[in-house]
Design a protein around this motif. Sequence first.
Motif, short mmCIF file in Angstrom:
data_model
loop_
_atom_site.label_atom_id
_atom_site.label_comp_id
_atom_site.label_asym_id
_atom_site.label_seq_id
_atom_site.Cartn_x
_atom_site.Cartn_y
_atom_site.Cartn_z
N MET A 43 33.64 35.90 -32.47
CA MET A 43 34.98 36.45 -32.56
C MET A 43 34.95 37.93 -32.17
N ALA A 44 35.88 38.34 -31.33
CA ALA A 44 35.90 39.72 -30.81
C ALA A 44 36.21 40.73 -31.91
N GLU A 45 35.56 41.85 -31.82
CA GLU A 45 35.82 42.94 -32.76
C GLU A 45 37.21 43.50 -32.50
N LYS A 46 37.91 43.83 -33.58
CA LYS A 46 39.27 44.33 -33.44
C LYS A 46 39.26 45.81 -33.08
N TYR A 47 40.22 46.20 -32.25
CA TYR A 47 40.38 47.60 -31.87
C TYR A 47 41.88 47.91 -31.90
N TYR A 48 42.23 48.88 -32.73
CA TYR A 48 43.64 49.25 -32.88
C TYR A 48 43.87 50.63 -32.31
N ILE A 49 44.92 50.76 -31.50
CA ILE A 49 45.25 52.09 -30.98
C ILE A 49 46.76 52.25 -31.00
N THR A 50 47.19 53.45 -31.38
CA THR A 50 48.61 53.76 -31.38
C THR A 50 48.82 55.14 -30.81
N THR A 51 50.00 55.36 -30.31
CA THR A 51 50.41 56.71 -29.93
C THR A 51 51.15 57.29 -31.12
N ALA A 52 51.42 58.58 -31.08
CA ALA A 52 52.45 59.10 -31.97
C ALA A 52 53.73 58.41 -31.51
N ILE A 53 54.65 58.17 -32.42
CA ILE A 53 55.88 57.53 -31.98
C ILE A 53 56.87 58.62 -31.60
N ALA A 54 57.51 58.44 -30.44
CA ALA A 54 58.40 59.46 -29.89
C ALA A 54 59.59 59.68 -30.81
N TYR A 55 59.89 60.94 -31.06
CA TYR A 55 61.05 61.28 -31.89
C TYR A 55 62.31 61.15 -31.03
N THR A 56 63.32 60.51 -31.60
CA THR A 56 64.51 60.17 -30.82
C THR A 56 65.63 61.20 -30.95
N SER A 57 65.27 62.46 -31.16
CA SER A 57 66.32 63.48 -31.25
C SER A 57 66.88 63.81 -29.87
N GLY A 58 66.15 63.48 -28.83
CA GLY A 58 66.63 63.74 -27.48
C GLY A 58 65.84 62.90 -26.50
N LYS A 59 66.18 63.05 -25.25
CA LYS A 59 65.48 62.27 -24.23
C LYS A 59 64.01 62.65 -24.21
N PRO A 60 63.14 61.68 -23.91
CA PRO A 60 61.71 61.97 -23.92
C PRO A 60 61.31 62.93 -22.81
N HIS A 61 60.20 63.61 -23.04
CA HIS A 61 59.69 64.56 -22.05
C HIS A 61 58.38 64.03 -21.47
N ILE A 62 57.86 64.71 -20.50
CA ILE A 62 56.66 64.24 -19.79
C ILE A 62 55.48 64.06 -20.74
N GLY A 63 55.42 64.88 -21.80
CA GLY A 63 54.33 64.75 -22.77
C GLY A 63 54.31 63.40 -23.45
N ASN A 64 55.48 62.82 -23.71
CA ASN A 64 55.53 61.48 -24.30
C ASN A 64 54.88 60.47 -23.36
N SER A 65 55.23 60.55 -22.09
CA SER A 65 54.69 59.61 -21.11
C SER A 65 53.20 59.82 -20.93
N GLN A 84 38.83 45.23 -21.53
CA GLN A 84 37.79 44.87 -20.56
C GLN A 84 36.42 44.79 -21.22
N GLN A 85 36.22 45.60 -22.26
CA GLN A 85 34.94 45.60 -22.97
C GLN A 85 34.85 44.45 -23.98
N GLY A 86 35.91 43.66 -24.07
CA GLY A 86 35.88 42.47 -24.89
C GLY A 86 36.47 42.61 -26.29
N TYR A 87 37.05 43.74 -26.59
CA TYR A 87 37.66 43.93 -27.91
C TYR A 87 38.97 43.16 -28.01
N ASP A 88 39.31 42.81 -29.23
CA ASP A 88 40.62 42.23 -29.54
C ASP A 88 41.54 43.41 -29.85
N VAL A 89 42.26 43.86 -28.82
CA VAL A 89 43.02 45.12 -28.91
C VAL A 89 44.45 44.87 -29.39
#
Length: 154
Positions: A1-23, A38-43
């Motif tokens: 069974m593949a090892e789990k790998y969790y990744i998240t971004t900060a969640i964009a604040y919706t006070s205004g339109k997103p900026h290039i930093g969010n992207s 590609q390395q076989g993790y369960d992402v």
Amino acid sequence: MAEKYYITTAIAYTSGKPHIGNSYEIVMADAIARLKRQQGYDVFFQTGTDEHGQKIEERAGKKGVSPRQYVDEISGIVRGICDSLNISYDRFIRTTDPDHERQVQKIFKKLYDQGDIYKGAYEGQYCQECEAFWTESQLVDGKCPDCGMEVKPA
Ligand SMILES: [Zn+2]
């Protein structure tokens, strides 16, 4: 069974339109998620939007829409950017999602029940733009040290 790998971004604040930093952040996290797959993790890769705060309420009011309508529009823009960039997220979470709200309530109740959250009194200089409290010594010419806007006692 593949090892789990969790990744998240900060969640964009919706006070205004997103900026290039969010992207930029989302593209970087996407590259890592793709590499780990590609390395076989369960992402599990999550991104999304943060949809609470006075600033949002105020901006919605200025636009003549409800806070919900306001965040629906901004969140839709953020998600649209993710989709146009072919971001391989597994979940686009919104802090207004009912399952998210239930989890936050569960955590809040646990912290409350163990005495970590209690009613108290606190006063400080508040910058609504930054949604941050500052001490008098942190202010620059009586204004917010980060954005330079007026602060109010709160
Ligand atoms: Zn500020």
